[in-house]
Design a protein around this motif. Sequence first.
Motif, PDB file in Angstrom:
ATOM      1  N   LEU A   1       0.826  -1.213   0.000  1.00  0.00           N
ATOM      2  CA  LEU A   1       0.000   0.000   0.000  1.00  0.00           C
ATOM      3  C   LEU A   1       0.861   1.264   0.000  1.00  0.00           C
ATOM      4  CD1 LEU A   1      -2.972  -0.699   2.454  1.00  0.00           C
ATOM      5  CD2 LEU A   1      -3.109  -0.211   0.011  1.00  0.00           C
ATOM      6  N   ILE A   2       1.923   1.252   0.801  1.00  0.00           N
ATOM      7  CA  ILE A   2       2.823   2.403   0.839  1.00  0.00           C
ATOM      8  C   ILE A   2       3.457   2.625  -0.529  1.00  0.00           C
ATOM      9  CG2 ILE A   2       4.965   3.285   1.841  1.00  0.00           C
ATOM     10  CD1 ILE A   2       4.225   1.708   4.385  1.00  0.00           C
ATOM     11  N   ALA A   3       3.909   1.536  -1.145  1.00  0.00           N
ATOM     12  CA  ALA A   3       4.529   1.656  -2.464  1.00  0.00           C
ATOM     13  C   ALA A   3       3.541   2.180  -3.499  1.00  0.00           C
ATOM     14  CB  ALA A   3       5.085   0.300  -2.894  1.00  0.00           C
ATOM     15  N   ALA A   4       2.292   1.703  -3.443  1.00  0.00           N
ATOM     16  CA  ALA A   4       1.283   2.166  -4.395  1.00  0.00           C
ATOM     17  C   ALA A   4       0.980   3.650  -4.199  1.00  0.00           C
ATOM     18  CB  ALA A   4       0.002   1.341  -4.246  1.00  0.00           C
ATOM     19  N   GLY A   5       0.812   4.058  -2.950  1.00  0.00           N
ATOM     20  CA  GLY A   5       0.498   5.459  -2.687  1.00  0.00           C
ATOM     21  C   GLY A   5       1.609   6.396  -3.115  1.00  0.00           C
ATOM     22  N   SER A   6       2.860   6.028  -2.783  1.00  0.00           N
ATOM     23  CA  SER A   6       3.973   6.900  -3.152  1.00  0.00           C
ATOM     24  C   SER A   6       4.223   6.895  -4.649  1.00  0.00           C
ATOM     25  CB  SER A   6       5.239   6.468  -2.403  1.00  0.00           C
ATOM     26  OG  SER A   6       5.531   5.111  -2.663  1.00  0.00           O
ATOM     27  N   GLY A   7       4.046   5.743  -5.311  1.00  0.00           N
ATOM     28  CA  GLY A   7       4.255   5.689  -6.752  1.00  0.00           C
ATOM     29  C   GLY A   7       3.216   6.468  -7.532  1.00  0.00           C
ATOM     30  N   LEU A   8       1.951   6.378  -7.119  1.00  0.00           N
ATOM     31  CA  LEU A   8       0.880   7.086  -7.828  1.00  0.00           C
ATOM     32  C   LEU A   8       0.923   8.590  -7.610  1.00  0.00           C
ATOM     33  CD1 LEU A   8      -2.102   4.631  -7.155  1.00  0.00           C
ATOM     34  CD2 LEU A   8      -0.898   4.991  -9.322  1.00  0.00           C
ATOM     35  N   THR A   9       1.669   9.033  -6.593  1.00  0.00           N
ATOM     36  CA  THR A   9       1.754  10.463  -6.317  1.00  0.00           C
ATOM     37  C   THR A   9       2.321  11.242  -7.493  1.00  0.00           C
ATOM     38  OG1 THR A   9       2.073   9.968  -3.972  1.00  0.00           O
ATOM     39  CG2 THR A   9       2.678  12.167  -4.683  1.00  0.00           C
ATOM     40  N   VAL A  10       3.144  10.603  -8.314  1.00  0.00           N
ATOM     41  CA  VAL A  10       3.789  11.322  -9.424  1.00  0.00           C
ATOM     42  C   VAL A  10       2.781  11.786 -10.470  1.00  0.00           C
ATOM     43  CG1 VAL A  10       5.913  10.028  -9.063  1.00  0.00           C
ATOM     44  CG2 VAL A  10       4.268   9.203 -10.743  1.00  0.00           C
ATOM     45  N   PHE A  11       1.562  11.240 -10.448  1.00  0.00           N
ATOM     46  CA  PHE A  11       0.549  11.618 -11.440  1.00  0.00           C
ATOM     47  C   PHE A  11      -0.421  12.677 -10.926  1.00  0.00           C
ATOM     48  CE2 PHE A  11       1.649   7.108 -12.257  1.00  0.00           C
ATOM     49  CZ  PHE A  11       2.228   7.266 -13.515  1.00  0.00           C
ATOM     50  N   LEU A  12      -0.082  13.350  -9.826  1.00  0.00           N
ATOM     51  CA  LEU A  12      -0.973  14.337  -9.220  1.00  0.00           C
ATOM     52  C   LEU A  12      -1.325  15.460 -10.194  1.00  0.00           C
ATOM     53  CD1 LEU A  12       0.424  14.945  -5.609  1.00  0.00           C
ATOM     54  CD2 LEU A  12      -1.611  13.677  -6.256  1.00  0.00           C
ATOM     55  N   SER A  13      -2.591  15.864 -10.153  1.00  0.00           N
ATOM     56  CA  SER A  13      -3.016  17.057 -10.897  1.00  0.00           C
ATOM     57  C   SER A  13      -4.073  17.839 -10.124  1.00  0.00           C
ATOM     58  CB  SER A  13      -3.568  16.666 -12.272  1.00  0.00           C
ATOM     59  OG  SER A  13      -4.697  15.813 -12.146  1.00  0.00           O
ATOM     60  N   ALA A  14      -4.602  17.266  -9.035  1.00  0.00           N
ATOM     61  CA  ALA A  14      -5.622  17.938  -8.237  1.00  0.00           C
ATOM     62  C   ALA A  14      -5.395  17.608  -6.764  1.00  0.00           C
ATOM     63  CB  ALA A  14      -7.027  17.499  -8.671  1.00  0.00           C
ATOM     64  N   SER A  15      -5.891  18.461  -5.880  1.00  0.00           N
ATOM     65  CA  SER A  15      -5.640  18.291  -4.449  1.00  0.00           C
ATOM     66  C   SER A  15      -6.315  17.036  -3.897  1.00  0.00           C
ATOM     67  CB  SER A  15      -6.121  19.525  -3.683  1.00  0.00           C
ATOM     68  OG  SER A  15      -7.509  19.742  -3.896  1.00  0.00           O
ATOM     69  N   TRP A  16      -7.460  16.620  -4.455  1.00  0.00           N
ATOM     70  CA  TRP A  16      -8.122  15.429  -3.950  1.00  0.00           C
ATOM     71  C   TRP A  16      -7.277  14.181  -4.231  1.00  0.00           C
ATOM     72  CZ3 TRP A  16      -9.291  11.299  -7.028  1.00  0.00           C
ATOM     73  CH2 TRP A  16      -9.378  11.524  -8.412  1.00  0.00           C
ATOM     74  N   GLN A  17      -6.482  14.207  -5.313  1.00  0.00           N
ATOM     75  CA  GLN A  17      -5.590  13.094  -5.596  1.00  0.00           C
ATOM     76  C   GLN A  17      -4.458  13.027  -4.580  1.00  0.00           C
ATOM     77  OE1 GLN A  17      -4.481  14.095  -9.585  1.00  0.00           O
ATOM     78  NE2 GLN A  17      -6.386  13.354 -10.496  1.00  0.00           N
ATOM     79  N   LEU A  18      -4.024  14.188  -4.116  1.00  0.00           N
ATOM     80  CA  LEU A  18      -3.026  14.219  -3.045  1.00  0.00           C
ATOM     81  C   LEU A  18      -3.578  13.574  -1.782  1.00  0.00           C
ATOM     82  CD1 LEU A  18      -0.266  15.311  -1.974  1.00  0.00           C
ATOM     83  CD2 LEU A  18      -1.513  17.374  -1.299  1.00  0.00           C
TER      84      LEU A  18
ATOM     85  N   TRP B   1      -1.457  10.380  -0.933  1.00  0.00           N
ATOM     86  CA  TRP B   1      -0.627  10.734   0.200  1.00  0.00           C
ATOM     87  C   TRP B   1      -1.369  10.496   1.516  1.00  0.00           C
ATOM     88  CZ3 TRP B   1       2.342  16.031   0.123  1.00  0.00           C
ATOM     89  CH2 TRP B   1       3.290  16.048   1.146  1.00  0.00           C
ATOM     90  N   GLY B   2      -2.669  10.755   1.503  1.00  0.00           N
ATOM     91  CA  GLY B   2      -3.441  10.621   2.724  1.00  0.00           C
ATOM     92  C   GLY B   2      -3.955   9.213   2.967  1.00  0.00           C
ATOM     93  N   VAL B   3      -4.788   8.699   2.027  1.00  0.00           N
ATOM     94  CA  VAL B   3      -5.502   7.442   2.280  1.00  0.00           C
ATOM     95  C   VAL B   3      -4.594   6.221   2.134  1.00  0.00           C
ATOM     96  CG1 VAL B   3      -7.419   5.990   1.561  1.00  0.00           C
ATOM     97  CG2 VAL B   3      -7.687   8.480   1.594  1.00  0.00           C
ATOM     98  N   LEU B   4      -3.986   6.047   0.952  1.00  0.00           N
ATOM     99  CA  LEU B   4      -3.219   4.826   0.710  1.00  0.00           C
ATOM    100  C   LEU B   4      -2.016   4.716   1.653  1.00  0.00           C
ATOM    101  CD1 LEU B   4      -3.254   4.570  -3.193  1.00  0.00           C
ATOM    102  CD2 LEU B   4      -4.653   3.330  -1.539  1.00  0.00           C
ATOM    103  N   VAL B   5      -1.236   5.771   1.716  1.00  0.00           N
ATOM    104  CA  VAL B   5      -0.051   5.721   2.570  1.00  0.00           C
ATOM    105  C   VAL B   5      -0.451   5.722   4.043  1.00  0.00           C
ATOM    106  CG1 VAL B   5       2.098   6.894   3.172  1.00  0.00           C
ATOM    107  CG2 VAL B   5       1.350   6.795   0.801  1.00  0.00           C
ATOM    108  N   GLY B   6      -1.538   6.420   4.378  1.00  0.00           N
ATOM    109  CA  GLY B   6      -2.003   6.407   5.756  1.00  0.00           C
ATOM    110  C   GLY B   6      -2.416   5.023   6.209  1.00  0.00           C
ATOM    111  N   LEU B   7      -3.147   4.297   5.351  1.00  0.00           N
ATOM    112  CA  LEU B   7      -3.541   2.931   5.698  1.00  0.00           C
ATOM    113  C   LEU B   7      -2.329   2.007   5.798  1.00  0.00           C
ATOM    114  CD1 LEU B   7      -6.721   2.497   3.444  1.00  0.00           C
ATOM    115  CD2 LEU B   7      -6.661   2.720   5.937  1.00  0.00           C
TER     116      LEU B   7
END
Length: 460
Positions: A124-141, A145-151
Amino acid sequence: MTQQSGLPRSPYPRSPARRPQTAKAADAAAPVAAPPGTPRRRRGPHRAWWVAVVCFVALVGAAGFRATPSVFIDPLHEEFGWSHSTISAAVSVNVLLYGLTAPFASALMERYGIRRVVCGALLLIAAGSGLTVFLSASWQLVLCWGVLVGLGTGSMALAFAATVTNRWFVARRGLVTGVLTAGGAAGQLVFLPLVALLVEGPGWRAASLVVCGAALAVVPLVLWLLRDRPEDVGLLPYGAGPDYVTPAPPPPGAARRALGALRAAARTRVFWLLAGTFAVCGASTNGLVGTHFVPAAHDHGMPVPAAASLLAVIGIFDLIGTVASGWFTDRFDPRRLLAVYYALRGISLLFLPLLFAETVQPPMLFFIVFYGLDWVATVPPTIALCREHFGENGAVVFGWVLASHQAGAALVAFLAGLARDATGSYDLAWTASGALCATAALMALLITGRPAVRRGKGSG
């Protein structure tokens, strides 16, 4: 050959050597000989120490992404124009889920095994940090950054250290708890300067990918070396005597057990005092210093890599302070230890606004060393009090206490960003946090002892 060995001596040395080679004899002997584990202990360190090493490395991997929020705030603000409070809201979701997941993760480890839960958390940590590179809106952050890495980080929270310690150790529990707790500090130490340099160079996306790769690299190590219980390899926990009885497995229903432990603990004053003090701990560490120290130093002209390096130095001394706190917890009253830790932390935070400058000055270095020694020194005595007052449910109850830690961190992470937007500085946040630490010191002294439980050297 029989003539060379001699008739009087050959039957006696050879017959014991031949018996274990037969399948029936080995099977018959295994249930009796395996649990004490005496032959294995004589050949080297107890297996529990290797399990502790693997857990330490796993905690370091999980801590990698949690070390990045403070160096991401300014780059995200400059690239997307998001306010400090908006970015801090994503951090708040991260630390809140980190805390709320912990008690359920502890119960899941009891039910399904440490290895499965830890591997899932790292993915889950790897997925959250890897997908962060595709950010374009604050809800994606917030999602990445919040949900996947938090879990993910919540599933490998400090309750993970408590679970491993309770299963694998009877003696040296306080010391091992301190070492495992320091794994988070080691992750900060390893990753934060590197992340800061990557942010200044290739950018924050490269930093996210590095953290993703680090989390994935730990997964094979966990699968290879980590075991759920000492009984899985025919051993007793480290320090257990011959009269040790393996605890019965928990009943089905991990969530029901976690909620049941909360209901029972919530009827006691001790639980609320522990939860309140640990909420202040989270507010003054992860929520404030961990999230906002770097941007606060940058506000005073200090370069981001220099500020991040200071935060990493906190990790070095946190490693020392937490291990020492575990050693103290094995020997002194944990309530008084908590009172001293919170009081000293509050005093240091009150002086912090006076120490910021464009370059690193000796007073700031003194604060970094002092604060680092106290960073999570509160964890071993808090775990010891949970174990002392709540018995077999101690690890699960500590998960709920940790939830309060992260609730305090989440609230202050957001409020400090809001204060920065409103006043242009973090001074109000430092002062308020110092006052909260003084309150926590008084609360720790209100925790009553439990005369029925006698604390020995190895009780932790």
